[in-house]
Design an enzyme around this catalytic site. Structure first.
Site, PDB file in Angstrom:
ATOM      1  N   ASP A 172       0.816  -1.209   0.000  1.00 38.06           N
ATOM      2  CA  ASP A 172       0.000   0.000   0.000  1.00 38.06           C
ATOM      3  C   ASP A 172       0.848   1.257   0.000  1.00 38.06           C
ATOM      4  O   ASP A 172       2.049   1.227   0.311  1.00 38.06           O
ATOM      5  CB  ASP A 172      -0.952   0.018   1.194  1.00 38.06           C
ATOM      6  N   GLU A 202       0.279  -1.487   5.503  1.00 40.92           N
ATOM      7  CA  GLU A 202       1.316  -1.043   6.446  1.00 40.92           C
ATOM      8  C   GLU A 202       1.048   0.368   6.926  1.00 40.92           C
ATOM      9  O   GLU A 202       1.279   0.703   8.095  1.00 40.92           O
ATOM     10  CB  GLU A 202       2.688  -1.132   5.763  1.00 40.92           C
TER      11      GLU A 202
END
Length: 485
Positions: free
Chosen positions: A77, A144
């Site tokens: 991400d 994350e």
């Protein structure tokens, strides 16, 4: 030049492909599909867990079968931030990259080199047929940036290696052996929306032009925080004039220093000019304070249409006092590692939700667990005194430095052999997933390293082009240099 003209070509090829795939945190479906297609195209064995984490496997090259399994790890991400005048849909639009001298950046948005460049290096290793290495596992984790939930959900036995190379650091020539843990604290103010007075004049005050940045890696720079600047003016104004607070919104993500904020105020007509004079004086002070770190800060005041409602005066007062009192920035420096920020807190966001709710988001970090809890409690106390409802996440653990790490020594030696100089051995104040990995895999021997990135988590995010080649060469040499079991 275009991104596809850069060296090393194989790394930039995959980074370019990654920038074309939308991948906001918690919405990684498209990048997961891309990774699964990559594995299928290259006949690479892979598996996916319930959280969406993906693990790919590559066997050892001839002569390296006796080497230990090495895990390469990055997260899928990216932080999705853009300039206010940029039209961009992070869920559907590709990132537009720009070669700008020695740097690569995006056009008005975050670049996603955090951690797309780590993913690109993993894919380059998997796709290359001219590298020498032992057996490799490549772990791609989800989410994350907004909670490390992918790493938290990782199950024992999903990976088999005892060496992990995290590819999520931001300074070439520095090898990291530890990181801070983090925690989030959120405050909720409930207010009564009251009718605005037609007898008052209404204005919008904007704080903009700030650099923003990573609330871990750049918190020590003293960058401007748009929320703190805006509330500082409101507190200043409140001491002198009566006004109605109709809106306050600023910042976005918990791990980004807020670049923009605005408030809508109602003031008495007879106070209008004095309020404007007061703002001009205040703006001059802020420009002077931030001239070395945020020289483009702007504080503006423009007429606004009369809103239908305002925040009731009692809640507006509690909000202003709490935001003014809430700490932000470096709280303490490490006594163990010179120059390392030990503890910090970020006043990240103020958002008006629905018609009667204001949410304040903050994040705390520390490499000392007790200090992390202490600053989180200090922030919570600030908002509890203002009668807000406070919630806190469980947070994530830090990664304690291990100067005796075997893989650290191999990385040091290979760097010195390649470049005839020593890499710096560091710990980082930003949060990495390594601490969570250790909870499930306590035998892991880990380091983190990467190319040079600047102003990540902001539209000014950029990656220094030449450092990608240096970092890639080091990664290749390191994989080749890991000794047999």
């Amino acid at each position: 030049m275009k991104i596809t003209d850069l060296n090393p070509g194989i790394v930039w090829k995959y980074f370019h492909e990654i920038t074309q795939v939308p991948r906001p945190s918690k919405k990684e479906g498209k990048i997961i599909q891309y990774l699964e297609s990559f594995a299928k195209e290259h006949n690479i064995a892979s598996k996916k867990d319930d959280a969406g984490n993906i693990l790919m496997f590559k066997p050892a090259t001839s002569g390296y079968e006796d080497r230990p399994v090495v895990i390469l790890q990055s997260h899928m991400d990216m932080v999705c931030e853009k300039n206010s005048d940029k039209v961009h849909d992070f869920e559907n639009d590709p990132i537009e990259t720009v070669v700008d001298g020695e740097w690569l950046r995006a056009n008005g948005t975050t670049l996603g080199a955090d951690n797309g460049i780590g993913m690109a290096a993993q894919l380059a290793v998997l796709a290359s047929d001219d590298l020498e290495h032992g057996p490799i596992e490549c772990l791609f984790t989800v989410d994350e940036e907004t909670g490390l939930t992918g790493a938290q959900a990782l199950q024992e036995g999903f990976m088999t290696g005892d060496i992990l190379l995290n590819l999520d650091s931001e300074d070439e020539g520095e090898i990291f052996m530890g990181c801070a843990g983090g925690k989030g604290t959120q405050a909720e103010f409930r207010y009564e929306p009251l009718p605005t007075s037609p007898e008052m004049l209404y204005f919008r005050i904007d704080v903009k032009g700030l650099n923003g940045g990573h609330s871990g890696g750049e918190i020590h720079k003293g960058l401007g925080n748009a929320n703190k600047i805006l509330v500082r003016f409101l507190y200043f104004l409140k001491k002198k004039y009566d006004f109605s607070l109709c809106a306050f919104n600023g910042g976005n993500l918990h791990n980004a220093i807020p670049r923009e904020a605005y408030a809508i105020l109602g003031v008495h007509p007879e106070d209008k000019e004095q309020v404007r004079v007061l703002l001009n004086l205040f703006a001059a002070d802020i420009e002077n304070e931030l001239k070395r770190v945020d020289p483009n800060v702007q504080i503006t005041m423009e007429s606004a249409d009369r809103p239908d409602t305002k925040i009731d005066d009692r809640t507006a007062e509690r909000l202003i006092y709490a935001l003014m009192a809430c700490p932000h920035g470096v709280i303490g420096m490490s006594h163990e590692i010179e120059g390392l920020v030990e503890t910090s807190t970020n006043l990240a966001s103020v958002k008006m939700i629905d018609t009667d709710k204001i949410l304040v988001g903050t994040s705390q970090r520390s490499s000392v667990e007790s200090c992390k809890e202490a600053i989180a409690d200090q922030v919570a106390s600030t908002f509890l005194l203002a009668e807000a409802q406070v919630t806190q996440g469980e947070g994530y653990p830090g990664w304690a430095p291990n100067p005796d790490s075997n893989i650290l020594k191999v990385a040091q030696e290979s760097y010195r052999r390649l470049f005839n100089k020593d890499a710096k051995i560091m710990a980082i104040h930003a949060g990495l997933e390594c601490g969570l990995f250790l909870e499930k895999y306590p035998k892991l021997d880990m380091i983190s390293f990467g190319p040079t990135l600047r102003e990540v988590h902001s539209p000014n995010e950029r990656i220094r082009i030449d450092t990608v080649d240096l970092w890639w060469k080091h990664l290749v040499e390191l994989l080749k240099s890991i000794p047999a079991k």
